[in-house]
Design a protein around this motif. Structure first.
Motif, short mmCIF file in Angstrom:
data_model
loop_
_atom_site.label_atom_id
_atom_site.label_comp_id
_atom_site.label_asym_id
_atom_site.label_seq_id
_atom_site.Cartn_x
_atom_site.Cartn_y
_atom_site.Cartn_z
N UNK A 90 0.82 -1.22 0.00
CA UNK A 90 0.00 0.00 0.00
C UNK A 90 0.85 1.26 0.00
N UNK A 91 1.94 1.23 0.75
CA UNK A 91 2.76 2.43 0.91
C UNK A 91 4.22 2.08 0.67
N UNK A 92 4.55 1.74 -0.56
CA UNK A 92 5.92 1.26 -0.83
C UNK A 92 6.99 2.30 -0.50
N UNK A 93 6.75 3.54 -0.82
CA UNK A 93 7.77 4.55 -0.54
C UNK A 93 7.92 4.77 0.96
N UNK A 94 6.81 4.81 1.65
CA UNK A 94 6.86 4.95 3.10
C UNK A 94 7.56 3.77 3.75
N UNK A 95 7.24 2.58 3.28
CA UNK A 95 7.89 1.38 3.80
C UNK A 95 9.40 1.45 3.61
N UNK A 96 9.82 1.78 2.41
CA UNK A 96 11.25 1.91 2.12
C UNK A 96 11.90 2.93 3.03
N UNK A 97 11.22 4.04 3.22
CA UNK A 97 11.79 5.10 4.06
C UNK A 97 11.98 4.63 5.49
N UNK A 98 10.96 3.96 6.02
CA UNK A 98 11.07 3.49 7.41
C UNK A 98 12.23 2.52 7.55
N UNK A 99 12.44 1.68 6.53
CA UNK A 99 13.48 0.66 6.64
C UNK A 99 14.88 1.23 6.41
N UNK A 100 15.00 2.36 5.76
CA UNK A 100 16.34 2.87 5.45
C UNK A 100 16.75 3.98 6.41
N UNK A 101 15.85 4.89 6.68
CA UNK A 101 16.15 5.96 7.63
C UNK A 101 15.99 5.41 9.03
N UNK A 102 16.67 5.95 9.98
CA UNK A 102 16.28 5.62 11.35
C UNK A 102 15.13 6.53 11.72
N UNK A 103 13.94 5.96 11.73
CA UNK A 103 12.78 6.66 12.26
C UNK A 103 12.96 6.78 13.76
N UNK A 104 12.03 7.41 14.40
CA UNK A 104 12.10 7.54 15.85
C UNK A 104 12.20 6.15 16.50
N UNK A 105 13.21 5.90 17.32
CA UNK A 105 13.38 4.60 17.96
C UNK A 105 12.12 4.14 18.71
N UNK A 106 11.45 5.07 19.36
CA UNK A 106 10.24 4.69 20.10
C UNK A 106 9.17 4.13 19.16
N UNK A 107 9.05 4.72 17.98
CA UNK A 107 8.07 4.24 17.02
C UNK A 107 8.44 2.84 16.53
N UNK A 108 9.72 2.63 16.29
CA UNK A 108 10.16 1.30 15.85
C UNK A 108 9.87 0.26 16.94
N UNK A 109 10.07 0.67 18.17
CA UNK A 109 9.82 -0.28 19.26
C UNK A 109 8.34 -0.62 19.35
N UNK A 110 7.51 0.40 19.22
CA UNK A 110 6.06 0.15 19.24
C UNK A 110 5.67 -0.78 18.09
N UNK A 111 6.25 -0.54 16.92
CA UNK A 111 5.87 -1.33 15.75
C UNK A 111 6.27 -2.79 15.91
N UNK A 112 7.37 -3.03 16.64
CA UNK A 112 7.85 -4.41 16.73
C UNK A 112 7.27 -5.15 17.92
#
Lengths: 177, 177
Positions: A90-112
DNA sequence: ACCTGAACACCGTTCAAGT
DNA sequence: ACCTGAACACCGTTCAAGT
């Protein structure tokens, strides 16, 4: 003399996400975002440090939505893998961005977090974190390659994905199961 | 009146790889590359269509070296996984570029050939491609996340990598083994 | 035949001046 | 207190003019 606010940080981030998906990361310019929220580019600097910071905010927002989708999926490996893949489609560019940039660590932790719960149930506490990383890494890699068109040798990608889910689920069971 | 050639395509691509690793993809400008090969930026357009094409050539060169390293590793899952990871650690920017851009399909195919051989031996012919994709996707995802600093919850990454290798190897064996 | 200076379009960012 | 036009630095790209 106060001046009325003509936009908000939320509107800016939301505009950024929309432009990211339609025009790619290169198209995510300060001018494009400003135009979409009805303001001139210099005004963005009242709410965002610079373009890099804006990209980080966009990445964090995408990561948060991914986390919400995983949370609302059934707590099984196949259901979460499907949710993960459909989000990336659905959001290929957003997905790529999240995986390549370090997004906010807290957000990554919530997502996982949801993945960690399933992994704990399947692999047991001592290997819960390793197991979550195994399945997460596989899903990230599969979708990175699928979106990049890196699966050159043809074959059925849906079947390859199912094969991965099935075998990973089996691999996560404790050895003496 | 002919003019002497002051650089070559090889020198340009090689300069591009060096600048990529030292300054990142944003630092890979036409001017930086031109300066490194001793020429002005407009001259690059005699050998390269534009910056995007140059980035593609750099990605292909990196993919070729990755393929060569995998080929010279011992034909076992652990040895190839180690070779893959050490390459990503040596050339993190190049690795990221290969995984995000579509490098030359032929180079990607060459790079994945050694993995396919090992997967065939382990999983058997009918599932050789699926098995190769399973392990490749896992390695790509693990390193993408490791390089992005996305493993937030601490723990021993070396151990997590070993856990992945061990369990994947087990997962690839045919079900009735 | 390749190389370069000059030029143009475009973008990120700053800042004084508006309201 | 936010908004904008103007300005500056920097980059990609083209092209006429050099050799």
């Amino acid at each position: 003399v106060p001046a009325p606010e003509r936009t908000t940080l939320d509107a800016i981030v939301s505009a950024g996400r929309h432009i990211l998906e339609s025009d790619g990361l290169d198209g995510l310019t300060m001018q494009a975002v400003a135009g979409r929220v009805g303001v001139k580019a210099p005004s963005l600097y009242k709410r965002v440090r610079d373009r890099e910071a804006l990209i980080g905010l966009v990445a964090t927002a995408v990561a948060d939505e991914l986390g919400a989708r995983l949370e609302s999926a059934a707590p099984t490996v196949p259901a979460m893998a499907r949710a993960f893949r459909s989000f990336a489609h659905d959001q290929p560019e957003g997905f790529r961005l999240v995986m390549s940039t370090s997004a906010d660590p807290a957000a990554l932790e919530r997502a996982s977090a949801p993945v960690l719960i399933v992994a704990r149930e399947l692999a047991g506490e001592p290997h819960a974190l390793d197991a979550a990383r195994l399945v997460t890494a596989w899903a990230v890699g599969f979708l990175t390659m699928e979106l990049a068109g890196a699966f050159q040798l043809g074959g059925d990608l849906d079947a390859a994905f199912d094969y991965g889910v099935r075998n990973l689920e089996r691999a996560l069971q404790p050895k003496d199961a």
